[in-house]
Design an enzyme around this catalytic site. Structure first.
Site, PDB file in Angstrom:
ATOM      1  N   ASP A 175     -32.029-106.954 -30.730  1.00  0.00           N
ATOM      2  CA  ASP A 175     -30.653-107.026 -31.219  1.00  0.00           C
ATOM      3  C   ASP A 175     -30.564-106.602 -32.681  1.00  0.00           C
ATOM      4  OD1 ASP A 175     -27.849-107.756 -30.897  1.00  0.00           O
ATOM      5  OD2 ASP A 175     -28.298-109.469 -32.184  1.00  0.00           O
ATOM      6  N   ARG A 177     -28.791 -95.744 -36.650  1.00  0.00           N
ATOM      7  CA  ARG A 177     -28.817 -94.986 -37.896  1.00  0.00           C
ATOM      8  C   ARG A 177     -29.824 -93.843 -37.800  1.00  0.00           C
ATOM      9  NH1 ARG A 177     -29.922 -98.377 -43.217  1.00  0.00           N
ATOM     10  NH2 ARG A 177     -31.757 -98.899 -41.977  1.00  0.00           N
ATOM     11  N   HIS A 213     -21.932-106.607 -29.380  1.00  0.00           N
ATOM     12  CA  HIS A 213     -21.249-107.894 -29.325  1.00  0.00           C
ATOM     13  C   HIS A 213     -21.047-108.351 -27.884  1.00  0.00           C
ATOM     14  CE1 HIS A 213     -20.583-107.325 -33.571  1.00  0.00           C
ATOM     15  NE2 HIS A 213     -19.938-108.475 -33.665  1.00  0.00           N
ATOM     16  N   ASP A 266     -24.269-109.879 -26.814  1.00  0.00           N
ATOM     17  CA  ASP A 266     -24.425-111.147 -27.525  1.00  0.00           C
ATOM     18  C   ASP A 266     -23.557-112.241 -26.908  1.00  0.00           C
ATOM     19  OD1 ASP A 266     -26.236-110.040 -29.272  1.00  0.00           O
ATOM     20  OD2 ASP A 266     -24.783-109.689 -30.865  1.00  0.00           O
TER      21      ASP A 266
END
Length: 423
Positions: A101, A109, A123, A126
Site C-alpha cells: 500500500d 511516480r 482508497h 483500503d
C-alpha cells in the site's frame, strides 16, 4: 449510467494529490525500506496491480480464518481455535499489505501513472481491508462476536471516514505522528505475533494485573478490564483525538488559502460527518433489535456476513466521497445502498415500534437469509460502482487500470500527469 457527471470529467485532469505524513516511524524506519522495496518491481508492473495484490493477501488471511474456524461463520455459539501458526501468517500478510500500500504510489511516480484513478483504487482497497482487518484482529484478540467487535468496527471505520472527510475539505491527506496506516497496522502485526505465541487467551488477562499496577491506589477506581477490551478503549480514545485534530485542520483550511475549501457545498464541514453517524446508527439499530424467536444477529452465525455487508456499504459510501474529492463534486450526503440495512433494521424492530412480529426475520434461518441477501446486494452494488468509475476514468483520460503507459520518442510518459502519488 456512470457515477461521474459529464461536466465534472474535466476536473479529473486538474486533480493533484497532496499528502502530509508526520510519522517518525514512517520517515526514519519504514520509508527507507519502502524506497528499496519498490526497486524490486519491474516498471512493467502497474501500481494498481501492486495495490490489488495487497488486498488479495488480506482476503487470503480472511479465507484461512474461515477455513480453520468454520464455526465462526456457520454456528451460533461455536468456535474452532485456528492453529497458532495461522496468526503469524496474518501478521506477515498485514505487514506485506502495508508495504504494498505504501509503494504503489512510488511505483506510480516511477511509471508516470499517478492520478485520480490511483487515488480511487488505493482508497477503495483500503476501505475493504478496514472491515476484513477488523474481523481478523478481533478474532485474534478473542473478542469474536461481541459488542466489543462492533465498537472496534465503528472506531476503525470512523477513522477512515474522518481522514477522507478531512482530505475532501483540505485537499491534503494528513497522517499524524500516530496514524492507523502506519503505527496502527504495526500494532496489529505485533498482536498477531503475540497471539501466535501465547494464543488468544493471553488477551483475557487484566491490564493492571499484567502491568503489576493493581495495588496502585489511584488506579483502583479505574476498572481492571482485560487487555483485549483495553485496546478497544484506547482505540476509541485515539479516535477522539483524531476527530479534534482533523477538525482543526479543516478549520484552518477554511480560513486560509491552504488546502482546497469546498465552495460548492452549502453545509458546514461538521454537518458532513452526519452521513457516517446515520449509517452507523442504522447498523446499530439492526443489531440491537429486541430478540424475537432467537433471531438475534450479534451472537449468531449471521454476525460475520452482517459485518461484511456493513463493510461493503461503507466502502461504497467513502468511495463516493473520494470520487467527489477527485472531481470537485458536491459532498454525497445520502447513499442509496443504506436502504437494504434500513429495511432490515425496521423489520427487526417492528416488535418495539408497533408491537407486531417481524415480517421477514421471523426465525434465525430467515434472519440469516435477510443478512446474506444484504451482503450479496451490497457486494454487487460496490462492484458496480468500482467497474463504472474505472471505466469512466480510463475512457476519459485514455489510460488503462492495470497496464503501464509507454514512453514516447522523447522519453516522456504518454498522457502522464505532472503530479505524483507519494503514499
Amino acid at each position: 449510467m456512470g457515477y461521474i457527471p459529464e461536466h465534472l470529467l474535466e476536473n479529473l485532469r486538474n486533480y493533484k494529490y497532496r499528502g502530509a505524513d508526520k510519522s517518525l516511524v514512517s520517515r526514519y524506519v519504514l520509508n527507507p525500506f519502502w524506497n528499496w522495496f519498490v526497486t524490486l518491481w519491474p516498471l512493467s508492473v502497474a501500481p494498481n496491480t501492486i495495490t490489488l495484490t495487497g488486498l488479495c493477501i488480506i482476503i487470503f488471511n480472511f479465507a484461512t480464518l474461515i477455513y480453520y474456524d468454520p464455526l465462526y461463520l456457520v454456528e451460533r455459539d461455536g468456535y474452532h481455535e485456528p492453529p497458532h501458526w495461522v496468526y503469524f501468517t496474518w501478521g506477515i500478510g498485514l505487514f506485506l499489505y502495508q508495504t504494498l500500500d505504501a509503494i504503489d504510489g512510488k511505483q506510480a511516480r516511477r511509471t508516470g501513472m499517478a492520478g485520480p484513478l490511483g487515488e480511487m483504487f488505493d482508497h477503495g482497497c483500503d476501505a475493504l481491508n478496514t472491515t476484513l482487518g477488523c474481523l481478523l484482529a478481533n478474532r485474534a484478540l478473542g473478542l469474536g462476536r461481541s459488542w466489543w467487535t462492533v465498537a472496534s468496527q465503528i472506531a476503525t471505520l470512523a477513522n477512515f471516514y474522518l481522514t477522507t472527510w478531512e482530505e475532501y475539505h483540505t485537499g491534503v491527506l494528513f497522517l499524524g505522528y500516530f496514524s492507523g496506516p502506519v503505527e496502527g497496522i504495526l500494532m496489529i502485526v505485533v498482536i498477531y505475533f503475540i497471539t501466535g505465541i501465547f494464543g488468544p487467551s493471553i488477551w483475557e488477562n487484566k491490564i493492571w494485573t499484567v502491568l503489576h499496577l493493581e495495588h496502585v491506589s489511584y488506579l483502583k477506581k479505574v476498572p481492571n478490564i482485560p487487555l483485549n477490551k483495553a485496546l478497544i478503549v484506547f482505540a476509541i480514545i485515539g479516535l477522539a483525538v483524531n476527530i479534534f485534530h482533523s477538525y482543526l485542520n479543516v478549520r484552518q483550511a477554511s480560513r486560509s488559502s491552504f488546502g482546497r475549501p469546498r465552495q460548492n457545498s452549502s453545509y458546514p464541514p461538521l454537518v458532513l460527518l452526519m452521513p457516517f453517524v446515520a449509517s452507523t446508527a442504522i447498523q446499530i439499530a439492526w443489531l440491537s433489535h429486541p430478540e424475537y424467536n432467537n433471531s438475534y444477529i450479534l451472537h449468531s452465525a449471521s454476525f460475520v456476513p452482517f459485518v461484511l455487508a456493513w463493510g461493503f456499504q461503507f466502502a461504497h459510501q467513502v468511495g463516493r466521497m473520494i470520487l467527489a474529492h477527485v472531481t470537485s463534486a458536491p459532498f454525497p450526503l445520502f447513499d442509496w445502498i443504506w436502504i437494504w440495512s434500513i429495511i432490515g433494521a425496521v423489520d427487526a424492530n417492528l416488535p418495539h415500534l408497533i408491537g407486531r412480529s417481524p415480517i421477514f426475520q421471523t426465525s434465525p434461518r430467515h434472519t440469516a437469509y435477510v443478512v446474506w441477501a444484504t451482503l450479496i446486494i451490497s457486494m454487487l452494488a460496490y462492484a458496480r460502482f468500482v467497474t463504472l468509475v474505472i471505466r469512466d476514468i480510463t475512457n476519459y483520460l485514455g489510460i488503462a487500470c492495470f497496464t503501464v503507459r509507454k514512453k514516447d520518442e522523447h522519453g516522456v510518459w504518454k498522457s502522464a500527469q505532472p503530479e505524483a502519488k507519494m503514499l
